[in-house]
Scaffold this active site. Structure first.
Site, mmCIF file in Angstrom:
data_model
loop_
_atom_site.group_PDB
_atom_site.id
_atom_site.type_symbol
_atom_site.label_atom_id
_atom_site.label_comp_id
_atom_site.label_asym_id
_atom_site.label_seq_id
_atom_site.Cartn_x
_atom_site.Cartn_y
_atom_site.Cartn_z
ATOM 1 N N SER A 173 1.098 -1.235 -0.089
ATOM 2 C CA SER A 173 -0.012 -0.003 0.286
ATOM 3 C C SER A 173 0.847 1.001 0.392
ATOM 4 O O SER A 173 1.669 1.223 0.445
ATOM 5 C CB SER A 173 -0.473 -0.004 1.539
ATOM 6 O OG SER A 173 -1.644 1.768 1.570
ATOM 7 N N TYR A 203 -1.538 -0.591 10.228
ATOM 8 C CA TYR A 203 -1.843 -0.931 8.790
ATOM 9 C C TYR A 203 -0.644 -1.023 7.756
ATOM 10 O O TYR A 203 -0.333 -1.520 7.058
ATOM 11 C CB TYR A 203 -3.124 -0.853 8.227
ATOM 12 C CG TYR A 203 -3.236 -0.898 7.053
ATOM 13 C CD1 TYR A 203 -3.762 -2.299 6.846
ATOM 14 C CD2 TYR A 203 -3.047 -0.645 5.843
ATOM 15 C CE1 TYR A 203 -3.888 -2.677 5.745
ATOM 16 C CE2 TYR A 203 -3.543 -0.331 4.183
ATOM 17 C CZ TYR A 203 -3.875 -1.367 4.315
ATOM 18 O OH TYR A 203 -4.189 -2.058 2.885
#
Length: 247
Positions: A145, A159
């Protein structure tokens, strides 16, 4: 076992969002597929129908990627039903608790980290065991990501940290496996229109901060993954391909 020279690729988290788009693209590009899913068997079967309509063989397998025994079952089933595994797309992930780190529940963070990073390690570990020493060799693509470098402040620092670990894993494993002919690469999406977001309108709300002026579509990530698994990317390993609209 299906006798075929087609690539056999395992896609975790393949029942929705980016994973579903990856499965559809890979099927169109000539892959037979194992769709790993956590709990929504109906969604996985819907993706499988799309895959089969493209002429690809497909199997759906329920898997907890954070559990080594479950991962072994996924890969064993794939090899039995489709043939030797030649590719892995590590895509299964969860958002985990939202908000400031100081307010996050430790158990929820731990569960998220187990899926978002340990699960990648366990799946890659089994894929490497299956690919090493085979004539076909293979390729792994990890889904990271843009948050890995942006940090996710105020939303999901845990995350972002897990995705930074995925980037590091990609680089290290690519060097470890280069002599075995196994390529390891990574795609780092930005903000994509999927069900991942706690606020369904977050991609639209964040569009103004994206240099290209919009959030991405899952199919745009799928195209990058397909290229990295293809022969056209035969000299690419250790690559972190950012597909994030300029973020």
């Amino acid at each position: 076992m299906r006798q075929t020279q087609r690539p056999v690729t395992v896609v975790t988290g393949g029942s929705r969002g980016i994973g579903a788009a990856i499965c559809a693209r890979l099927a169109a590009d000539g892959h037979d597929l194992a769709i790993g899913y956590r709990s929504d068997a109906a969604a996985a079967e819907a993706v499988a129908r799309t895959v089969r309509a493209a002429g690809a063989a497909c199997v759906t397998v329920a898997v907890d990627t954070a559990d080594a025994t479950s991962v072994d079952h996924l890969f064993t089933t794939t090899a039995t039903e489709l043939g030797p595994v030649t590719g892995l797309v590590n895509n299964a992930g969860v958002r985990g608790p939202m908000g400031r780190l100081a307010d996050a529940d430790p158990d929820e963070m731990r569960a998220a980290l187990d899926v978002n990073f340990l699960g990648y390690l366990l799946c890659a570990r089994r894929a490497v065991q299956d690919m090493t020493g085979t004539a076909t060799r293979g390729a792994i693509v990890n889904i990271s990501s843009a948050a890995a470098t942006l940090g996710g402040p105020g939303e999901y620092v845990h995350y972002a940290a897990a995705k930074a670990a995925v980037d590091g894993m990609t680089i290290g494993l690519s060097k470890e496996l280069a002599a075995d002919g196994i390529r390891v690469n990574c795609v780092a999406p930005g903000i994509i229109w999927t069900e991942f977001h706690a606020d369904p309108q977050r991609p639209a709300k964040r569009a103004a901060a994206i240099p290209l002026g919009r959030a991405g579509q899952p199919e745009e990530i799928a195209g990058a993954v397909s290229w990295l698994l293809s022969a056209d990317a035969s000299y690419a390993t250790g690559t972190i391909m950012r597909v994030a609209g300029g973020m």
